[in-house]
Design a protein around this motif. Structure first.
Motif, PDB file in Angstrom:
ATOM      1  N   LEU A   1      -2.792  -3.892  -0.061  1.00  0.00           N
ATOM      2  CA  LEU A   1      -2.288  -5.162   0.470  1.00  0.00           C
ATOM      3  C   LEU A   1      -3.445  -6.113   0.795  1.00  0.00           C
ATOM      4  O   LEU A   1      -3.369  -7.320   0.527  1.00  0.00           O
ATOM      5  CB  LEU A   1      -1.448  -4.892   1.724  1.00  0.00           C
ATOM      6  CG  LEU A   1      -0.763  -6.111   2.367  1.00  0.00           C
ATOM      7  CD1 LEU A   1       0.218  -6.760   1.385  1.00  0.00           C
ATOM      8  CD2 LEU A   1      -0.038  -5.691   3.643  1.00  0.00           C
ATOM      9  N   LYS A   2      -4.517  -5.563   1.337  1.00  0.00           N
ATOM     10  CA  LYS A   2      -5.693  -6.377   1.685  1.00  0.00           C
ATOM     11  C   LYS A   2      -6.319  -6.970   0.428  1.00  0.00           C
ATOM     12  O   LYS A   2      -6.698  -8.151   0.414  1.00  0.00           O
ATOM     13  CB  LYS A   2      -6.702  -5.512   2.435  1.00  0.00           C
ATOM     14  CG  LYS A   2      -7.886  -6.295   2.972  1.00  0.00           C
ATOM     15  CD  LYS A   2      -8.802  -5.385   3.779  1.00  0.00           C
ATOM     16  CE  LYS A   2     -10.004  -6.163   4.315  1.00  0.00           C
ATOM     17  NZ  LYS A   2     -10.913  -5.290   5.093  1.00  0.00           N
TER      18      LYS A   2
ATOM     19  N   LYS B   1      -0.507   5.424   4.459  1.00  0.00           N
ATOM     20  CA  LYS B   1      -0.649   4.126   5.133  1.00  0.00           C
ATOM     21  C   LYS B   1      -1.972   3.456   4.774  1.00  0.00           C
ATOM     22  O   LYS B   1      -2.029   2.240   4.524  1.00  0.00           O
ATOM     23  CB  LYS B   1      -0.549   4.330   6.638  1.00  0.00           C
ATOM     24  CG  LYS B   1      -0.496   3.035   7.430  1.00  0.00           C
ATOM     25  CD  LYS B   1      -0.283   3.320   8.911  1.00  0.00           C
ATOM     26  CE  LYS B   1      -0.204   2.003   9.691  1.00  0.00           C
ATOM     27  NZ  LYS B   1       0.001   2.242  11.135  1.00  0.00           N
ATOM     28  N   GLU B   2      -3.060   4.242   4.713  1.00  0.00           N
ATOM     29  CA  GLU B   2      -4.373   3.689   4.380  1.00  0.00           C
ATOM     30  C   GLU B   2      -4.377   3.115   2.970  1.00  0.00           C
ATOM     31  O   GLU B   2      -4.925   2.022   2.726  1.00  0.00           O
ATOM     32  CB  GLU B   2      -5.451   4.776   4.513  1.00  0.00           C
ATOM     33  CG  GLU B   2      -5.774   5.131   5.968  1.00  0.00           C
ATOM     34  CD  GLU B   2      -6.734   6.303   6.056  1.00  0.00           C
ATOM     35  OE1 GLU B   2      -6.982   6.965   5.014  1.00  0.00           O
ATOM     36  OE2 GLU B   2      -7.238   6.564   7.160  1.00  0.00           O
TER      37      GLU B   2
ATOM     38  N   ASN C   1      -2.354  -0.169   2.949  1.00  0.00           N
ATOM     39  CA  ASN C   1      -3.073  -1.260   3.631  1.00  0.00           C
ATOM     40  C   ASN C   1      -4.223  -1.780   2.778  1.00  0.00           C
ATOM     41  O   ASN C   1      -4.483  -2.993   2.725  1.00  0.00           O
ATOM     42  CB  ASN C   1      -3.607  -0.780   4.989  1.00  0.00           C
ATOM     43  CG  ASN C   1      -2.496  -0.585   6.011  1.00  0.00           C
ATOM     44  OD1 ASN C   1      -1.404  -1.134   5.851  1.00  0.00           O
ATOM     45  ND2 ASN C   1      -2.770   0.175   7.047  1.00  0.00           N
ATOM     46  N   TRP C   2      -4.925  -0.864   2.109  1.00  0.00           N
ATOM     47  CA  TRP C   2      -6.060  -1.256   1.265  1.00  0.00           C
ATOM     48  C   TRP C   2      -5.580  -2.121   0.096  1.00  0.00           C
ATOM     49  O   TRP C   2      -6.162  -3.160  -0.214  1.00  0.00           O
ATOM     50  CB  TRP C   2      -6.763  -0.002   0.760  1.00  0.00           C
ATOM     51  CG  TRP C   2      -7.946  -0.291  -0.109  1.00  0.00           C
ATOM     52  CD1 TRP C   2      -9.159  -0.767   0.279  1.00  0.00           C
ATOM     53  CD2 TRP C   2      -8.016  -0.122  -1.530  1.00  0.00           C
ATOM     54  NE1 TRP C   2      -9.988  -0.903  -0.792  1.00  0.00           N
ATOM     55  CE2 TRP C   2      -9.317  -0.510  -1.925  1.00  0.00           C
ATOM     56  CE3 TRP C   2      -7.119   0.331  -2.490  1.00  0.00           C
ATOM     57  CZ2 TRP C   2      -9.724  -0.466  -3.243  1.00  0.00           C
ATOM     58  CZ3 TRP C   2      -7.531   0.376  -3.810  1.00  0.00           C
ATOM     59  CH2 TRP C   2      -8.816  -0.019  -4.178  1.00  0.00           C
TER      60      TRP C   2
END
Length: 486
Positions: free
Chosen positions: A236-237, A229-230, A233-234
């Motif tokens: 995508l950011k 997940k991390e 998310n990274w």
């Protein structure tokens, strides 16, 4: 000789789950084998498969013939020897020899079979089984109808024999007569060297190890999920913050692609780890609807006995039962235990009553009977008729091991074990100050007995019970009332 089972698959059409699936097993016919497992897991089915009574997939390889206990007597009015000779090929002198080893008077061979007591019938059929020395005995519940003394006699008798499979729900009996255990677990048959107590210790250690392994695997799965997940998310950011810069857009696209690869790899690892998780069977706790009040004792007897035609059934007893006590009523078969319980339940007796027996007026009772053929209909209607909490009834049945698909079957069409669990659950769900149970463990497996023991230890119901299982009496009874034939 060996019995070899290869890739055995078997299921009844009426069940959603198979009884056995890809099962392999090797049995040495010199072993004294105890077959155990929860009710409905296939103990009797396994014996029938050995005797080729059902079609199955896989192989059962053996060069021996089997003989099954209990045999079905065709003509119970016949003299016992002739009744047995009608269904088995045996010699009189051998049957007399086996009778002597079982402490039976050989004269009972010349009495009508139907006139023998339940214990005598059980022992004479066991004697007949072991006359067929070339066959391998399959003993299905040989302790039924036997009192404590008779169970000791049968136990000593079986210790002299070599090579059989025995099914019994009497833990003490199994511990005495076996040197290996077959356990039915999760559609599989597993063997253990030793008796039930040995198996139980090994199983506890194995379960504890598997629980610890499960916990470690679950921690690892959570770590992998968090990492995946991390990373996602990274990436995508970075993609969102790239703006109109072509270089940054290309870099963000590469990071997103890489994160997808990482996520896929993580999901694969999670799937692998999940496959390692063991499906450890857990047993929930039973609930009993017991009530307590200020009335004590709940029963008082003074020089009390019952008689037919001026002949006492048992020697007079003097005793008291107080709230929160669990009292075992013990005595040999035929001493009047069930007759006494029935009198305590409803005060009906068609003979002579001697002495005094008092119970507080209006005290609420909950019973388990030896015979409960009058239980019938679907469970919801049954619960309504007996003023039971339907949800609690189903909950206790499920905890006792009754499968959900059985809930749709009328009680009269259930198996003996399932019918017994309905009777048991009815008693547990009946609000009462005084519980009176007549041989509550009949048809209930060793695992059910542990559940019942834990429940009684937790709730401490006021209980009077008749039971022949020595382990259960030793673990449960806070007091023993002994009655002796007059």
């Amino acid at each position: 000789m060996k019995i070899e089972i290869k890739n055995l698959n078997f299921s009844f059409d009426t069940l959603d789950q198979p009884i056995f699936r890809h099962t392999n097993l090797n049995i040495d016919t010199t072993w004294r084998l105890g077959l155990i497992g929860r009710n409905g897991r296939g103990k009797t089915t396994f014996l029938n498969l050995l005797m080729q009574k059902y079609p199955y997939e896989g192989d059962i390889i053996c060069d021996i013939d089997f003989v099954y206990f209990p045999q079905t007597i065709l003509n119970k009015k016949n003299l016992t020897y002739y009744a047995i000779e009608e269904i088995m090929d045996l010699e009189l002198w051998k049957l007399e020899r086996e009778c002597q080893l079982l402490s039976l008077d050989k004269e009972i061979l010349w009495q009508p079979f139907e006139q023998l007591s339940g214990g005598e019938q059980t022992k004479i059929l066991l004697a007949a089984i072991f006359c067929e020395e070339s066959k391998y005995p399959l003993l299905d519940e040989p302790t039924n109808h036997l009192d404590i003394n008779s169970r000791k006699i049968v136990s000593e008798y079986l210790k002299r024999k070599k090579g059989y499979i025995v099914v019994s729900h009497d833990r003490h009996f199994i511990d005495e007569v076996v040197d290996h255990i077959i356990v039915i677990e999760k559609n599989q048959l597993n063997t253990f060297k030793g008796n039930f107590s040995t198996y139980e210790k090994q199983k506890q250690l194995q379960d504890q190890y598997e629980i610890e392994q499960n916990n470690q695997i679950k921690v690892e799965i959570e770590r992998l999920k968090k990492t995946s997940k991390e990373k996602a998310n990274w990436a995508l950011k970075r993609e969102r913050n790239s703006g109109n810069d072509a270089f940054e857009n290309a870099r963000a696209a590469r990071m997103m692609k890489k994160s997808k690869v990482i996520e896929k790899r993580m999901l694969s690892k999670i799937e692998e780890k999940t496959k390692l998780l063991k499906n450890i069977e857990s047993v929930d706790s039973l609930t009993i609807n017991c009530l307590f009040n200020h009335r004590d004792p709940v029963l008082r007897a003074k020089n009390f006995s019952l008689a037919f035609n001026d002949r006492l059934l048992f020697k007079p007893i003097t005793c008291e039962i107080y709230q929160g006590e669990q009292v075992a009523l013990v005595g040999p078969n035929g001493s009047g235990k069930t007759t006494l319980l029935n009198y305590i339940i409803n005060s009906n007796f068609y003979g002579t009553i001697n002495g005094e027996l008092t119970i507080p007026q209006g005290i609420t009772k909950s019973i388990i009977r030896q015979h409960y053929n009058d239980n019938e209909g679907i469970l919801k209607d049954f619960a309504t008729a007996h003023h039971l909490d339907y949800t609690l009834l189903l909950q206790n049945l499920r905890i006792l091991g009754v499968e959900r698909d059985v809930f749709r079957i009328p009680i009269e069409k259930m198996s003996y074990g399932q019918m017994k669990k309905v009777e048991f659950s009815k008693s547990l769900g009946t609000p009462a100050e005084f519980f009176i149970w007549d041989e509550p463990l009949n048809y209930l497996d060793i695992f059910n007995q542990k559940q019942i023991k834990s429940m009684i230890e937790q709730f401490k119901p006021t209980l009077l019970f008749v039971e022949h299982d020595q382990s259960f009496i030793a673990n449960i009874a806070s007091k023993i009332i002994e009655i002796n034939p007059y």
